[in-house]
Design a protein around this motif. Structure first.
Motif, mmCIF file in Angstrom:
data_model
loop_
_atom_site.group_PDB
_atom_site.id
_atom_site.type_symbol
_atom_site.label_atom_id
_atom_site.label_comp_id
_atom_site.label_asym_id
_atom_site.label_seq_id
_atom_site.Cartn_x
_atom_site.Cartn_y
_atom_site.Cartn_z
ATOM 1 N N ILE A 129 -35.441 -9.749 -38.939
ATOM 2 C CA ILE A 129 -34.102 -10.351 -39.005
ATOM 3 C C ILE A 129 -33.031 -9.275 -39.010
ATOM 4 C CG2 ILE A 129 -32.611 -11.868 -40.358
ATOM 5 C CD1 ILE A 129 -35.116 -13.229 -41.412
ATOM 6 N N ALA A 130 -33.315 -8.153 -39.678
ATOM 7 C CA ALA A 130 -32.330 -7.063 -39.720
ATOM 8 C C ALA A 130 -32.082 -6.478 -38.339
ATOM 9 C CB ALA A 130 -32.811 -5.976 -40.675
ATOM 10 N N TYR A 165 -3.811 -23.334 -28.532
ATOM 11 C CA TYR A 165 -4.393 -22.201 -29.251
ATOM 12 C C TYR A 165 -4.303 -22.431 -30.752
ATOM 13 C CZ TYR A 165 -4.962 -17.556 -31.186
ATOM 14 O OH TYR A 165 -5.383 -16.489 -31.941
ATOM 15 N N GLU A 166 -5.387 -22.119 -31.429
ATOM 16 C CA GLU A 166 -5.453 -22.254 -32.880
ATOM 17 C C GLU A 166 -5.851 -20.917 -33.484
ATOM 18 O OE1 GLU A 166 -8.131 -25.330 -33.906
ATOM 19 O OE2 GLU A 166 -6.964 -26.940 -32.959
ATOM 20 N N ALA A 167 -5.105 -20.496 -34.487
ATOM 21 C CA ALA A 167 -5.434 -19.252 -35.176
ATOM 22 C C ALA A 167 -6.745 -19.425 -35.938
ATOM 23 C CB ALA A 167 -4.306 -18.858 -36.137
ATOM 24 N N THR A 168 -7.612 -18.450 -35.819
ATOM 25 C CA THR A 168 -8.923 -18.518 -36.452
ATOM 26 C C THR A 168 -8.995 -17.552 -37.620
ATOM 27 O OG1 THR A 168 -9.762 -16.869 -34.885
ATOM 28 C CG2 THR A 168 -10.082 -19.187 -34.328
ATOM 29 N N GLY A 169 -9.785 -17.928 -38.616
ATOM 30 C CA GLY A 169 -9.984 -17.051 -39.759
ATOM 31 C C GLY A 169 -11.194 -16.166 -39.545
ATOM 32 N N THR A 170 -11.732 -15.687 -40.643
ATOM 33 C CA THR A 170 -12.902 -14.831 -40.575
ATOM 34 C C THR A 170 -14.111 -15.629 -40.093
ATOM 35 O OG1 THR A 170 -12.006 -13.581 -42.430
ATOM 36 C CG2 THR A 170 -14.310 -13.216 -41.888
ATOM 37 N N THR A 171 -14.937 -14.994 -39.299
ATOM 38 C CA THR A 171 -16.142 -15.648 -38.810
ATOM 39 C C THR A 171 -17.068 -15.971 -39.967
ATOM 40 O OG1 THR A 171 -15.971 -14.440 -36.732
ATOM 41 C CG2 THR A 171 -18.103 -15.422 -37.258
ATOM 42 N N GLY A 172 -17.463 -17.243 -40.097
ATOM 43 C CA GLY A 172 -18.324 -17.670 -41.189
ATOM 44 C C GLY A 172 -19.782 -17.366 -40.916
ATOM 45 N N ALA A 173 -20.574 -17.392 -41.985
ATOM 46 C CA ALA A 173 -22.004 -17.102 -41.846
ATOM 47 C C ALA A 173 -22.706 -18.187 -41.042
ATOM 48 C CB ALA A 173 -22.638 -16.966 -43.230
ATOM 49 N N ALA A 174 -22.284 -19.438 -41.188
ATOM 50 C CA ALA A 174 -22.940 -20.535 -40.470
ATOM 51 C C ALA A 174 -22.763 -20.409 -38.960
ATOM 52 C CB ALA A 174 -22.400 -21.873 -40.951
ATOM 53 N N GLU A 175 -21.664 -19.826 -38.502
ATOM 54 C CA GLU A 175 -21.420 -19.676 -37.066
ATOM 55 C C GLU A 175 -22.327 -18.637 -36.425
ATOM 56 O OE1 GLU A 175 -16.667 -20.792 -37.060
ATOM 57 O OE2 GLU A 175 -17.287 -18.697 -37.147
ATOM 58 N N LEU A 176 -22.894 -17.748 -37.247
ATOM 59 C CA LEU A 176 -23.755 -16.696 -36.714
ATOM 60 C C LEU A 176 -25.226 -17.086 -36.685
ATOM 61 C CD1 LEU A 176 -22.151 -13.709 -38.670
ATOM 62 C CD2 LEU A 176 -21.700 -14.359 -36.309
ATOM 63 N N CYS A 177 -25.590 -18.145 -37.404
ATOM 64 C CA CYS A 177 -27.004 -18.501 -37.534
ATOM 65 C C CYS A 177 -27.619 -18.944 -36.209
ATOM 66 C CB CYS A 177 -27.168 -19.600 -38.590
ATOM 67 S SG CYS A 177 -26.820 -19.057 -40.283
ATOM 68 N N ALA A 178 -26.856 -19.673 -35.400
ATOM 69 C CA ALA A 178 -27.418 -20.213 -34.158
ATOM 70 C C ALA A 178 -27.881 -19.095 -33.234
ATOM 71 C CB ALA A 178 -26.375 -21.088 -33.467
ATOM 72 N N TYR A 219 -28.598 -15.935 -33.984
ATOM 73 C CA TYR A 219 -29.689 -15.160 -34.569
ATOM 74 C C TYR A 219 -31.015 -15.912 -34.484
ATOM 75 C CZ TYR A 219 -25.978 -12.222 -36.529
ATOM 76 O OH TYR A 219 -24.894 -11.404 -36.682
ATOM 77 N N CYS A 220 -30.995 -17.220 -34.692
ATOM 78 C CA CYS A 220 -32.233 -18.006 -34.620
ATOM 79 C C CYS A 220 -32.804 -18.025 -33.206
ATOM 80 C CB CYS A 220 -31.989 -19.433 -35.111
ATOM 81 S SG CYS A 220 -31.713 -19.578 -36.890
ATOM 82 N N ASN A 221 -31.944 -18.073 -32.216
ATOM 83 C CA ASN A 221 -32.422 -18.064 -30.837
ATOM 84 C C ASN A 221 -33.068 -16.736 -30.471
ATOM 85 O OD1 ASN A 221 -31.557 -20.688 -30.315
ATOM 86 N ND2 ASN A 221 -29.514 -20.020 -29.696
ATOM 87 N N ASN A 222 -32.554 -15.654 -31.030
ATOM 88 C CA ASN A 222 -33.098 -14.334 -30.713
ATOM 89 C C ASN A 222 -34.376 -14.016 -31.478
ATOM 90 O OD1 ASN A 222 -30.928 -13.844 -28.978
ATOM 91 N ND2 ASN A 222 -29.698 -12.902 -30.583
#
Length: 366
Positions: free
Chosen positions: A321-322, A248-261, A263-266
């Motif tokens: 997009i919104a 297990y690895e502690a994670t920080g705040t979710t980055g913007a790049a992690e959300l792009c995939a 959103y682009c699929n939708n």
């Protein structure tokens, strides 16, 4: 023209081996002769045509039905397996070979003998009494929580591996009594949130809130407690079935790049993979801009997709997009206005050249 004579039968008359078909001929295809390589299994002693072969699945042998010579071994049983109809069977005619597999998410050995639902009042009472003893309160609580986790995860298309991780985390909280007296809905929301982060498919607090109707503040508190518990379990070398707690690895705040995939699929782009690649790079570069410091990753990701779509000639409106990102139309435009002056630093050259790919002139001013 020269021809090749077929091999004599004596060359193949070894007991226990297949004989090629003696009707091997040379067929002419497009002016060339090719040897017929089709083979038929035939007994070398009986030499019957058609052969009388019997498949003995109990021993895995292919046997000649006339003389009993074994012609082949390790035959695979291609017949259908018996299925389990124990839940629907009322006549004690259960054809199942074995019981259900062990579920690592439940307590107990799960290998005890079950009393069938037989005829007569005494048999039914005995069956019900065993069910009351076997299905204790803790198991019923786990099963109810697992059903709720499955329903919530299916609603937002979370993979089954992530669902199993969330269930495993919930079981750990029940075993250690971490959230004694806390509402179960908050614990389930925190388990789903942290499982999504560990599977590299993070969901935002807003998405979990809209799914479970648990406040974002409560989800954050539950998440911090779960993270401490998992870090402690990792230090104690407690292994897990699905989550692999030892890694297990502690994670920080979710980055913007992690959300792009996601959103682009939708958004149903013509080339979603290209849009995902470009928007991720734009989001990573935009996060270092001073004007965007302190802004939500949601707005940065949405603004990056907005810029990438216009750059590559497949534009999407800020309203489209919104609706996918869950932010307002004005928030996307405000973040984009901060990105537009730095467009030359954000956009890479290979996106614009060669001619016919992306064009800087396609970018709107606001």
């Amino acid at each position: 023209m020269a021809t090749v004579a077929p091999r004599p039968e004596s060359d193949f008359s070894t007991p226990g081996h297949a004989l090629p078909d003696q009707t091997q001929t040379q067929t002419q295809t497009e002016g060339e002769y090719k040897q017929n390589l089709n083979q038929r299994l035939r007994c070398p002693d009986c030499n019957e045509d058609p052969p009388n072969l019997v498949e003995e699945f109990s021993s895995g042998d292919m046997v000649c039905g006339s003389c009993g010579l074994v012609l082949g071994d390790r035959i695979i049983d291609t017949r259908s397996e018996w299925r389990t109809f124990a839940n629907d069977d009322q006549g004690n005619d259960d054809p199942s070979r074995v019981g259900d597999a062990m579920n690592p998410l439940l307590n107990g050995s799960q290998l005890e003998t079950n009393i069938g639902f037989g005829e007569g009042m005494r048999a039914r009472e005995l069956h019900r009494a065993q069910n009351r003893v076997t299905n204790d309160k803790a198991t019923k609580t786990l099963l109810a929580a697992y059903r709720e986790i499955t329903q919530l995860c299916d609603a937002i298309h979370i993979p089954k591996a992530t669902q199993d991780s969330a269930k495993h985390i919930f079981k750990m909280t029940e075993d250690k009594k971490v959230f004694k007296g806390k509402p179960q809905e908050a614990v389930i929301a925190g388990c789903i949130f942290i499982a999504c982060r560990q599977s590299k498919a993070p969901r935002t607090f807003r998405e979990i809130y809209s799914l479970t109707r648990v406040s974002k503040k409560e989800i954050g508190r539950t998440f911090k407690t779960l993270e401490k518990m998992l870090q402690t379990s990792r230090d104690e070398n407690v292994t897990g079935s699905f989550l692999m707690v030892e890694n297990y690895e502690a994670t920080g705040t979710t980055g913007a790049a992690e959300l792009c995939a996601r959103y682009c699929n939708n958004l149903q782009f013509k080339n979603p993979h290209l849009m995902e690649k470009i928007s991720k790079v734009l989001a990573e570069k935009s996060s270092s801009l001073k004007d965007l410091a302190g802004r939500s990753p949601l707005s940065i990701a949405a603004a990056s997709i907005y810029m990438a779509s216009h750059l590559m000639g497949d534009p999407k409106t800020s309203r489209d997009i919104a609706a996918v990102a869950g932010v307002s139309d004005g928030t996307i435009r405000t973040a984009y206005r901060h990105m537009y002056p730095s467009r030359k630093e954000l956009i890479e050259k290979e996106w614009v050249y060669p001619i016919g790919a992306g064009r800087m002139d396609n970018l709107p001013t606001n």
